[in-house]
Design an enzyme around this catalytic site. Structure first.
Site, mmCIF file in Angstrom:
data_model
loop_
_atom_site.group_PDB
_atom_site.id
_atom_site.type_symbol
_atom_site.label_atom_id
_atom_site.label_comp_id
_atom_site.label_asym_id
_atom_site.label_seq_id
_atom_site.Cartn_x
_atom_site.Cartn_y
_atom_site.Cartn_z
ATOM 1 N N GLY A 196 23.839 56.044 -9.576
ATOM 2 C CA GLY A 196 23.490 54.553 -10.390
ATOM 3 C C GLY A 196 21.922 54.797 -10.782
ATOM 4 O O GLY A 196 21.499 53.684 -10.878
ATOM 5 N N ALA A 197 20.792 54.952 -10.105
ATOM 6 C CA ALA A 197 19.863 55.252 -10.858
ATOM 7 C C ALA A 197 20.031 55.514 -12.323
ATOM 8 O O ALA A 197 19.090 54.694 -12.395
ATOM 9 C CB ALA A 197 18.763 56.075 -10.049
ATOM 10 N N GLY A 241 -3.714 29.804 5.351
ATOM 11 C CA GLY A 241 -2.973 29.378 5.219
ATOM 12 C C GLY A 241 -2.188 28.995 4.104
ATOM 13 O O GLY A 241 -1.689 29.953 3.523
ATOM 14 N N GLY A 242 -1.553 27.508 4.069
ATOM 15 C CA GLY A 242 -0.267 27.444 2.697
ATOM 16 C C GLY A 242 -1.261 27.378 1.441
ATOM 17 O O GLY A 242 -0.502 27.515 0.516
#
Ligand code: HXC
Length: 510
Positions: A404-405, A169-170
């Site tokens: 770009g790498a 859960g949370g």
């Protein structure tokens, strides 16, 4: 007087028994240790100072007034790991399933506040049924208070979460906001909604293990940074990790004694790169050969294996390592590897840990899966993380650094401080074959001509010297002397001071 002293011991013994011997036995039968046993293994012998042992819950609904176990399902306090202070909380599943009440939450908050004030890490051991159902919103409020402290402590003191039982859960969101999450195989799980709800809502049939066990979170979701065989291994590995980390953002990482010559020459590195540029080699070998005593603390080892992240020491000082791994997907950057490395780079920068980047990257992974899932935003995370990091940054390009790498992987342009390349480095917009096919499309029908063009491109660009001529590479170094060069670079950078322009905070592409 003697009676009073004895009474205190009696009360303590009662508190130490948690939910009673039967529940302790049940915990052991599941292969789990109790909260106190875990703390004992985590901390130096006799160093634990417990707080709030006598705290009890205050709820009266659902017959709760009849039973008020001391400590209220969480053991809190501080102690030392190899002599250095850490704050710790360990949920006690034997008491009301370790569920979080108002007072249980307040105990956790108290030690988090002290850790922040005194500048020491927080280690949270999670083993809980979640919000105490009998307390309703008071329990949710308690979680909220812990969440807020997780956020405020982020980047101030290291926060480490161990998941050693249920975490559902949370409740999962507190560990999720800490720096590292470790799980224990077969006895821990984390999910936002459990298998029953999943079945009702999506008609999927999964077990708790499939949905949120250690294998799921270390291999698929990357929520967890590592998984251990059992509670004992988990505790000793966290001790090992703590030894790499500073206590807070006000301190430098610890310097440990080292018995490894910083000038050690590794002849074998001269032949690490295969003659065939498409053949992989194991980047881990380089990391081990650079590190003091070959010691590498790897994080997220089972996720996005195309990039390696973890800590080593050089001259006894902690260094964060990010390295492309040619053994997996040729070391390509993709969504998963960019996310993994970006978070690691940001952790290092928060806590003044210098970063060593080892580069052999053919570019970003092409394809619709990558584009549809936002490789642009995820790749930008790594670019952003490197560019904003002001810690010392040393880069070694061993082979490919394309497109770009090349820029992303701690290049000079992102304020890399010292950028080295091996003579085998190829720094270019793309590989020779791809480049030739674009530039000489009209000649594609003639294999001889194309082979000549490829050779021409390789001769011109498949080397580090074009970049070195421009000063983008500070020096082309012999592979065998990499440890010495890198150690000297970090030594010279110990006094580095660099600041980004003032801002409230940046807006990293999340
Ligand atoms: C009160 C709880 C409890 C809880 C367990 N117990 N969870 N008591 N509140 N949340 C108690 C049980 O009643 C039992 O008491 C003892 O702990 C041990 O539990 P068992 O069920 O016997 O253990 P086990 O079979 O191992 O199962 C563990 C479990 C199960 C899977 C965790 O107990 C369970 O499903 N609990 C409820 C989980 C849940 O739904 N929690 C709320 C999630 S929502 P006795 O006296 O019988 O031994 C949430 C929101 C957080 O947490 C939001 C934050 C913003």
């Amino acid at each position: 007087m003697k009676d009073i002293l004895e009474q205190l011991e009696q009360r303590r013994a009662d508190a130490r028994l948690g939910g009673g011997q039967n529940r302790i036995d049940a915990q052991h039968a599941k292969g789990k240790l109790t909260a106190r046993e875990r703390i004992e293994l985590l901390l130096d012998e006799d160093s634990f100072e417990e707080y709030d042992m006598f705290v009890t819950h205050r709820s009266t609904d659902f017959g709760m007034a009849a039973s008020k176990p001391r400590g209220d399902g969480v053991v809190t306090g501080w102690g030392t790991v190899n002599g250095r202070v850490v704050y710790v909380f360990a949920q006690d599943f034997t008491v009301l399933g370790g569920s979080v009440s108002e007072t249980h939450g307040a105990k956790i908050c108290k030690i988090m506040d002290m850790a922040m004030q005194n500048g020491a890490p927080v280690i949270g051991i999670n083993d809980s049924g979640g919000a105490r159902i009998q307390e309703g919103v008071a329990s949710l409020a308690a979680y909220g208070e812990v969440f807020q402290r997780n956020i405020e402590a982020s980047g101030v003191v290291p926060q480490i979460s161990l998941i050693m039982g249920p975490c559902a859960g949370g409740a999962v969101y507190s560990p999720a906001m800490t720096d590292f999450i470790f799980m224990v195989k077969d006895s821990s799980y984390m999910f936002v909604t459990g298998p029953d709800v999943v079945k009702t809502v999506t008609n999927e049939h999964v077990t708790a293990e499939q949905l949120g066990g250690a294998s799921t979170h270390t291999r698929k979701s990357s929520v967890a940074d590592g998984a251990f065989e059992d509670d004992v291994e988990a505790m000793s590995e966290v001790r090992r990790l703590i030894d790499f980390l500073p206590l807070s953002n006000r301190e430098k990482p610890p310097v440990r004694p080292f018995y490894d010559d910083p000038s050690r020459v590794e002849e074998s590195l001269d032949t690490l790169i295969p003659d065939n540029p498409n053949m992989p080699y194991d980047m881990k070998e380089l990391i081990h050969k650079l590190a003091d005593e070959g010691d590498f603390y790897e994080l997220q080892a089972d996720f996005a294996g195309n990039i390696l992240t973890g800590f080593i020491r050089l001259e006894g000082q902690t260094v964060g390592v990010v390295a492309n791994q040619p053994m997996v997907l040729a070391g390509v950057l993709d969504i998963d590897s960019a996310r993994k490395a970006a978070r690691f780079v940001r952790f290092c920068d928060c806590f003044e840990i210098p970063i060593l980047t080892l580069v052999d990257v053919p570019g970003f992974l092409p394809g619709t899966t990558q584009e549809y899932n936002g490789v642009i935003k995820h790749g930008a995370k790594l670019l952003f993380a490197y560019g904003e990091a002001t810690v010392p940054k040393v880069t070694v390009i061993t082979r490919k650094a394309y497109g770009g790498a090349y820029v992303v992987m701690s290049s000079k342009h992102l304020r890399g401080d010292v950028n080295y390349a091996w003579p085998t480095a190829e720094i270019a917009v793309m590989g020779a074959k791809g480049a030739t096919e674009i530039l000489y499309r009209s000649e594609l029908g003639d294999p001889d001509k194309i082979a000549g063009r490829v050779k021409e491109y390789e001769d011109q660009f498949a080397n580090p010297f074009v970049a070195a001529e421009r000063g983008f590479i500070d020096e082309v170094i012999q592979p065998r002397s990499t440890r010495k060069r890198v150690c000297r670079a970090f030594a010279a950078l110990r006094t580095k001071r660099r600041q980004m322009p003032w801002k409230k905070h940046d807006n990293i592409p999340l």
